[in-house]
Design a protein around this motif. Structure first.
Motif, short mmCIF file in Angstrom:
data_model
loop_
_atom_site.label_atom_id
_atom_site.label_comp_id
_atom_site.label_asym_id
_atom_site.label_seq_id
_atom_site.Cartn_x
_atom_site.Cartn_y
_atom_site.Cartn_z
N HIS A 56 0.93 -1.05 0.04
CA HIS A 56 0.01 -0.13 -0.06
C HIS A 56 0.79 1.31 -0.11
CE1 HIS A 56 1.00 -0.93 4.28
NE2 HIS A 56 1.11 0.41 4.15
N LEU A 57 0.30 2.45 -0.33
CA LEU A 57 1.14 3.60 -0.23
C LEU A 57 1.06 4.10 1.25
CD1 LEU A 57 -0.58 5.45 -3.25
CD2 LEU A 57 1.68 5.00 -3.01
N ARG A 58 2.49 4.50 1.47
CA ARG A 58 2.42 5.02 2.74
C ARG A 58 2.47 6.66 2.70
NH1 ARG A 58 7.07 3.16 6.63
NH2 ARG A 58 5.75 4.58 7.80
N ASN A 59 2.81 7.07 1.34
CA ASN A 59 2.83 8.65 1.24
C ASN A 59 2.26 8.97 -0.29
OD1 ASN A 59 3.86 11.08 0.22
ND2 ASN A 59 4.87 11.26 2.21
N ARG A 60 1.75 9.99 -0.43
CA ARG A 60 1.29 10.15 -1.88
C ARG A 60 1.00 11.66 -2.04
NH1 ARG A 60 -4.39 7.92 -4.38
NH2 ARG A 60 -4.27 8.93 -6.29
N ASP A 61 1.71 12.19 -2.99
CA ASP A 61 1.57 13.78 -3.25
C ASP A 61 1.64 14.04 -4.78
OD1 ASP A 61 4.20 13.60 -3.70
OD2 ASP A 61 4.46 15.03 -1.98
N THR A 62 1.60 15.31 -5.20
CA THR A 62 1.70 15.86 -6.43
C THR A 62 2.98 16.62 -6.49
OG1 THR A 62 -0.51 15.67 -6.68
CG2 THR A 62 0.51 16.77 -8.53
N SER A 63 3.87 16.47 -7.30
CA SER A 63 4.84 17.46 -7.53
C SER A 63 4.35 18.96 -7.99
CB SER A 63 5.89 17.05 -8.33
OG SER A 63 5.43 16.97 -9.77
N LEU A 65 5.07 20.15 -10.72
CA LEU A 65 5.02 20.03 -12.18
C LEU A 65 3.68 19.38 -12.25
CD1 LEU A 65 8.43 19.01 -13.42
CD2 LEU A 65 7.11 21.24 -13.60
N GLY A 66 2.94 18.81 -11.39
CA GLY A 66 1.71 18.09 -11.62
C GLY A 66 1.77 16.49 -11.59
N ALA A 67 2.97 15.89 -11.59
CA ALA A 67 3.05 14.59 -11.38
C ALA A 67 2.82 14.01 -10.23
CB ALA A 67 4.64 14.36 -11.76
N GLU A 68 1.99 12.76 -10.25
CA GLU A 68 1.67 12.09 -9.04
C GLU A 68 2.85 11.43 -8.55
OE1 GLU A 68 -1.89 10.16 -8.32
OE2 GLU A 68 -3.05 11.93 -9.87
N ARG A 69 3.15 11.15 -7.36
CA ARG A 69 4.38 10.24 -6.91
C ARG A 69 3.66 9.88 -5.73
NH1 ARG A 69 8.31 15.28 -5.83
NH2 ARG A 69 7.08 16.35 -4.03
N GLY A 70 4.44 8.76 -5.10
CA GLY A 70 4.12 8.17 -3.83
C GLY A 70 5.41 7.16 -3.43
N ARG A 71 5.40 6.63 -1.99
CA ARG A 71 6.17 5.74 -1.51
C ARG A 71 5.07 4.60 -0.90
NH1 ARG A 71 9.47 5.98 3.77
NH2 ARG A 71 7.60 7.02 4.40
N TYR A 72 5.68 3.31 -1.28
CA TYR A 72 5.07 2.12 -0.78
C TYR A 72 5.65 1.77 0.34
CZ TYR A 72 2.01 1.67 -4.86
OH TYR A 72 1.22 2.10 -6.07
N GLU A 73 4.94 0.87 1.18
CA GLU A 73 5.50 0.16 2.44
C GLU A 73 6.56 -0.94 1.93
OE1 GLU A 73 6.25 -0.70 5.93
OE2 GLU A 73 4.53 0.55 5.53
N MET A 74 7.38 -0.99 2.63
CA MET A 74 8.62 -2.13 2.51
C MET A 74 7.94 -3.74 2.40
SD MET A 74 11.50 -0.59 2.24
CE MET A 74 12.65 -2.14 2.59
N PRO A 75 8.50 -4.38 1.43
CA PRO A 75 7.84 -5.63 1.31
C PRO A 75 8.08 -6.68 2.56
CG PRO A 75 9.81 -5.56 0.14
CD PRO A 75 9.38 -4.38 0.75
N ARG A 76 7.53 -7.91 2.45
CA ARG A 76 7.65 -8.46 3.75
C ARG A 76 9.05 -8.94 3.83
NH1 ARG A 76 5.37 -13.10 1.58
NH2 ARG A 76 3.38 -12.61 2.41
N THR A 77 9.72 -8.83 5.15
CA THR A 77 11.15 -8.91 5.27
C THR A 77 11.29 -9.80 6.36
OG1 THR A 77 11.20 -6.63 4.77
CG2 THR A 77 13.21 -7.40 6.02
N PHE A 78 12.50 -10.82 6.38
CA PHE A 78 12.99 -11.58 7.45
C PHE A 78 14.28 -11.34 7.62
CE2 PHE A 78 9.68 -13.87 5.23
CZ PHE A 78 8.80 -14.21 6.29
N GLY A 79 14.86 -11.52 9.14
CA GLY A 79 16.01 -11.15 9.58
C GLY A 79 16.27 -12.07 10.79
#
Length: 86
Positions: A56-63, A65-79
């Motif tokens: 899912h998107l964690r952040n979403r905005d418009t630059s 210049l009008g371009a939509e951009r966003g940042r997705y949640e990190m995928p499943r991670t093991f460690g």
């Protein structure tokens, strides 16, 4: 030691303008950790984050210049982690 956590985030706007382009939906994240404490002050643990692999998107905005951009949640991670107490 066994630890599990779940965090729910409600839908929200990610800018002060509350424009529809910046609204992200609600989502939940599940994580877990299993740890074993050794006698010499060390702790060995394994963990998993975003176990449901929520994409899912964690952040979403418009630059400006009008371009939509966003940042997705990190995928499943093991460690694994080794911690030393002294």
């Amino acid at each position: 030691l066994l630890h599990a956590d779940y965090a729910h985030t409600a839908s929200q706007y990610t800018s002060s303008s509350n424009s529809p382009e910046t609204k992200i939906g609600a989502y939940g994240l599940l994580g877990a950790r299993v740890a074993y404490e050794l006698r010499n002050g060390m702790e060995l643990s394994v963990y998993g984050q975003n176990l449901t692999n929520s994409q899912h998107l964690r952040n979403r905005d418009t630059s400006f210049l009008g371009a939509e951009r966003g940042r997705y949640e990190m995928p499943r991670t093991f460690g694994a982690r080794l911690r030393v107490k002294f």
